[in-house]
Design a protein around this motif. Structure first.
Motif, PDB file in Angstrom:
ATOM      1  N   TYR A 172      17.668 -28.724   5.270  1.00 35.32           N
ATOM      2  CA  TYR A 172      18.510 -27.988   4.521  1.00 35.32           C
ATOM      3  C   TYR A 172      18.174 -26.783   4.143  1.00 35.32           C
ATOM      4  CZ  TYR A 172      19.642 -32.648   3.407  1.00 35.32           C
ATOM      5  OH  TYR A 172      20.188 -34.184   3.443  1.00 35.32           O
ATOM      6  N   GLY A 173      19.020 -26.043   4.302  1.00 37.21           N
ATOM      7  CA  GLY A 173      19.411 -24.126   4.032  1.00 37.21           C
ATOM      8  C   GLY A 173      19.751 -24.421   2.836  1.00 37.21           C
ATOM      9  N   VAL A 174      18.973 -23.270   1.920  1.00 37.17           N
ATOM     10  CA  VAL A 174      19.327 -24.106   0.470  1.00 37.17           C
ATOM     11  C   VAL A 174      18.738 -22.022  -0.388  1.00 37.17           C
ATOM     12  CG1 VAL A 174      18.553 -24.699  -1.924  1.00 37.17           C
ATOM     13  CG2 VAL A 174      18.532 -26.196  -0.367  1.00 37.17           C
ATOM     14  N   SER A 175      19.725 -21.564  -0.662  1.00 37.32           N
ATOM     15  CA  SER A 175      19.906 -20.123  -1.609  1.00 37.32           C
ATOM     16  C   SER A 175      19.826 -20.246  -3.046  1.00 37.32           C
ATOM     17  CB  SER A 175      21.342 -19.261  -1.009  1.00 37.32           C
ATOM     18  OG  SER A 175      20.912 -17.810  -2.339  1.00 37.32           O
ATOM     19  N   SER A 202      23.669 -22.674  -3.352  1.00 34.06           N
ATOM     20  CA  SER A 202      24.605 -23.250  -1.818  1.00 34.06           C
ATOM     21  C   SER A 202      23.540 -23.646  -0.834  1.00 34.06           C
ATOM     22  CB  SER A 202      24.825 -21.606  -1.338  1.00 34.06           C
ATOM     23  OG  SER A 202      24.152 -21.350  -0.488  1.00 34.06           O
ATOM     24  N   ILE A 203      23.861 -25.151  -0.450  1.00 34.96           N
ATOM     25  CA  ILE A 203      23.063 -25.884   0.515  1.00 34.96           C
ATOM     26  C   ILE A 203      24.398 -26.323   1.122  1.00 34.96           C
ATOM     27  CG2 ILE A 203      23.714 -27.465  -1.352  1.00 34.96           C
ATOM     28  CD1 ILE A 203      21.205 -29.119  -0.566  1.00 34.96           C
ATOM     29  N   ILE A 204      22.964 -26.600   2.650  1.00 31.13           N
ATOM     30  CA  ILE A 204      24.135 -26.757   3.840  1.00 31.13           C
ATOM     31  C   ILE A 204      23.137 -27.655   4.578  1.00 31.13           C
ATOM     32  CG2 ILE A 204      22.110 -24.468   4.652  1.00 31.13           C
ATOM     33  CD1 ILE A 204      25.052 -24.778   7.127  1.00 31.13           C
ATOM     34  N   GLY A 205      23.840 -28.656   4.765  1.00 27.40           N
ATOM     35  CA  GLY A 205      22.896 -30.272   4.764  1.00 27.40           C
ATOM     36  C   GLY A 205      23.581 -30.564   6.229  1.00 27.40           C
ATOM     37  N   PRO A 206      22.534 -31.627   6.682  1.00 30.72           N
ATOM     38  CA  PRO A 206      23.137 -32.448   8.018  1.00 30.72           C
ATOM     39  C   PRO A 206      24.443 -32.710   8.175  1.00 30.72           C
ATOM     40  CG  PRO A 206      21.635 -33.464   7.036  1.00 30.72           C
ATOM     41  CD  PRO A 206      22.142 -32.487   6.078  1.00 30.72           C
ATOM     42  N   SER A 207      25.205 -32.710   6.804  1.00 29.83           N
ATOM     43  CA  SER A 207      26.785 -33.036   7.248  1.00 29.83           C
ATOM     44  C   SER A 207      27.584 -32.172   6.403  1.00 29.83           C
ATOM     45  CB  SER A 207      26.526 -34.317   6.396  1.00 29.83           C
ATOM     46  OG  SER A 207      26.129 -34.635   4.633  1.00 29.83           O
ATOM     47  N   LYS A 208      27.648 -31.605   5.474  1.00 29.79           N
ATOM     48  CA  LYS A 208      28.250 -30.996   4.672  1.00 29.79           C
ATOM     49  C   LYS A 208      27.590 -29.747   3.578  1.00 29.79           C
ATOM     50  CE  LYS A 208      28.352 -34.231  -0.104  1.00 29.79           C
ATOM     51  NZ  LYS A 208      27.931 -34.574  -0.298  1.00 29.79           N
ATOM     52  N   SER A 209      28.242 -28.810   3.096  1.00 33.51           N
ATOM     53  CA  SER A 209      27.420 -27.040   2.756  1.00 33.51           C
ATOM     54  C   SER A 209      28.569 -27.722   0.882  1.00 33.51           C
ATOM     55  CB  SER A 209      27.773 -26.419   3.551  1.00 33.51           C
ATOM     56  OG  SER A 209      29.160 -26.164   3.458  1.00 33.51           O
ATOM     57  N   GLY A 210      27.663 -26.940   0.347  1.00 36.22           N
ATOM     58  CA  GLY A 210      28.568 -26.462  -1.253  1.00 36.22           C
ATOM     59  C   GLY A 210      27.352 -26.243  -2.066  1.00 36.22           C
ATOM     60  N   HIS A 211      27.812 -26.620  -3.615  1.00 43.22           N
ATOM     61  CA  HIS A 211      26.410 -26.514  -4.511  1.00 43.22           C
ATOM     62  C   HIS A 211      25.440 -27.276  -4.721  1.00 43.22           C
ATOM     63  CE1 HIS A 211      29.376 -23.183  -5.040  1.00 43.22           C
ATOM     64  NE2 HIS A 211      30.616 -23.626  -4.945  1.00 43.22           N
ATOM     65  N   ASP A 212      25.551 -28.765  -4.675  1.00 45.01           N
ATOM     66  CA  ASP A 212      24.948 -29.617  -5.323  1.00 45.01           C
ATOM     67  C   ASP A 212      23.275 -29.506  -4.442  1.00 45.01           C
ATOM     68  OD1 ASP A 212      23.978 -31.410  -6.714  1.00 45.01           O
ATOM     69  OD2 ASP A 212      25.173 -33.631  -5.577  1.00 45.01           O
ATOM     70  N   ILE A 213      22.316 -28.950  -5.104  1.00 46.61           N
ATOM     71  CA  ILE A 213      21.289 -28.955  -4.481  1.00 46.61           C
ATOM     72  C   ILE A 213      20.330 -30.043  -4.951  1.00 46.61           C
ATOM     73  CG2 ILE A 213      21.023 -26.178  -4.668  1.00 46.61           C
ATOM     74  CD1 ILE A 213      19.113 -26.658  -6.735  1.00 46.61           C
TER      75      ILE A 213
END
Length: 301
Positions: free
Chosen positions: A251-254, A279-290
């Motif tokens: 995951y990419g996490v800010s 912000s988080i970008i994962g295998p399936s989606k991105s959003g705010h839920d870390i």
């Protein structure tokens, strides 16, 4: 089901900032997140203080600045009802430096790793040393003897200068190699490879790799797995080679959302609900839920 997860990472890899953002997210209820707070173990005052620093755009104090603090957060999945316990072992990345350099680890860390059902590994994407090219690294090495009886004694980045007087170099000594000079990705591979042998119990583990400070590298347009392969090939190759020991998600996490040195960006972010800075970008989606990486770990156990 009550799964246990251990958080690991080198100094300044983003663990404390992640914890501050996570603590705010699960308490504030400003945005949708899958995991909810069930209970916690540790210093509530410390958790509140780092969350407040995070909310107000102040540098989140690292554990090495305030002393060793073990924190564990019990979370419950709002969809399945499954529970998980995220253990942050003293949070000071220096602990993991000691593991690499002195080959020692704390008994409580070994105990929790042996009982874990998954690991969160933090890697700072803003690590300059590991992005240097071979040419750049060579330029930092001590000069070699030319072989003609005369050595290049010009000072280099790895030279210790002694006896300097008014610009005169009366003597120079080449700095010896020491474990502190080991690059970050070599340290990370050492920490992971330690889990495959005694005193740890070798077994297949669920592993989440958190690439922190993702906002710094987001303009590259690379996905988190692509960034890891391009910028930390040793780590990437180790994980691919040892897929019988680690089931990995990246995951990419800010967690901070902006650089604290960018006043204009901070002013813009201050107008948003604090949770929306995440912000988080994962295998399936991105959003705010870390909590998503932890939710994945819970779902696989």
């Amino acid at each position: 089901m009550n799964a246990n997860f251990v958080i690991i990472g080198l100094p300044a890899s983003g663990k404390t900032t992640f914890l501050a953002a996570l603590w705010h997210l699960i308490e504030a209820d400003e945005t949708e997140c899958r995991l909810k707070l069930d209970s916690y173990e540790g210093d509530l005052k410390y958790l509140n203080s780092i969350a407040e620093a995070w909310r107000t755009f102040r540098e989140v104090p690292r554990t090495s600045q305030v002393g060793d603090i073990d924190v564990a957060i019990q979370l419950v999945d709002s969809v399945t009802g499954s529970k998980g316990r995220a253990f942050f072992p003293d949070l000071a990345g220096e602990t993991f430096d000691v593991q690499v350099e002195a080959r020692r680890c704390r008994p409580i860390f070994r105990k929790n790793v042996d009982a874990d059902d998954g690991i969160l590994l933090f890697i700072n994407t803003n690590s300059r040393q590991d992005s240097l090219s071979i040419v750049e690294l060579n330029s930092m090495m001590p000069p070699d003897d030319s072989g003609d009886g005369t050595a290049d004694t010009r000072p280099s980045a790895s030279t210790v200068i002694e006896g300097e007087k008014e610009g005169d170099l009366t003597a120079s000594v080449q700095a010896e190699w020491e474990p502190k000079k080991v690059p970050a990705q070599v340290r990370i591979v050492q920490i992971l490879s330690d889990l495959l042998r005694s005193p740890f119990t070798p077994r297949k583990r669920q592993l989440v790799v958190i690439l922190s400070a993702w906002d710094v590298v987001a303009s590259s347009r690379l996905s988190p797995p692509e960034w890891l392969a391009a910028n930390m090939p040793l780590v990437d190759q180790f994980l691919q080679t040892n897929d019988n020991s680690f089931v990995t998600q990246i995951y990419g996490v800010s967690a901070q959302g902006v650089s604290l040195d960018n006043s204009e960006a901070v002013d813009r972010a201050a107008k948003l609900p604090p949770s929306h800075r995440i912000s988080i970008i994962g295998p399936s989606k991105s959003g705010h839920d870390i909590t998503e990486p932890l939710a994945w770990l819970i779902s696989t156990n």
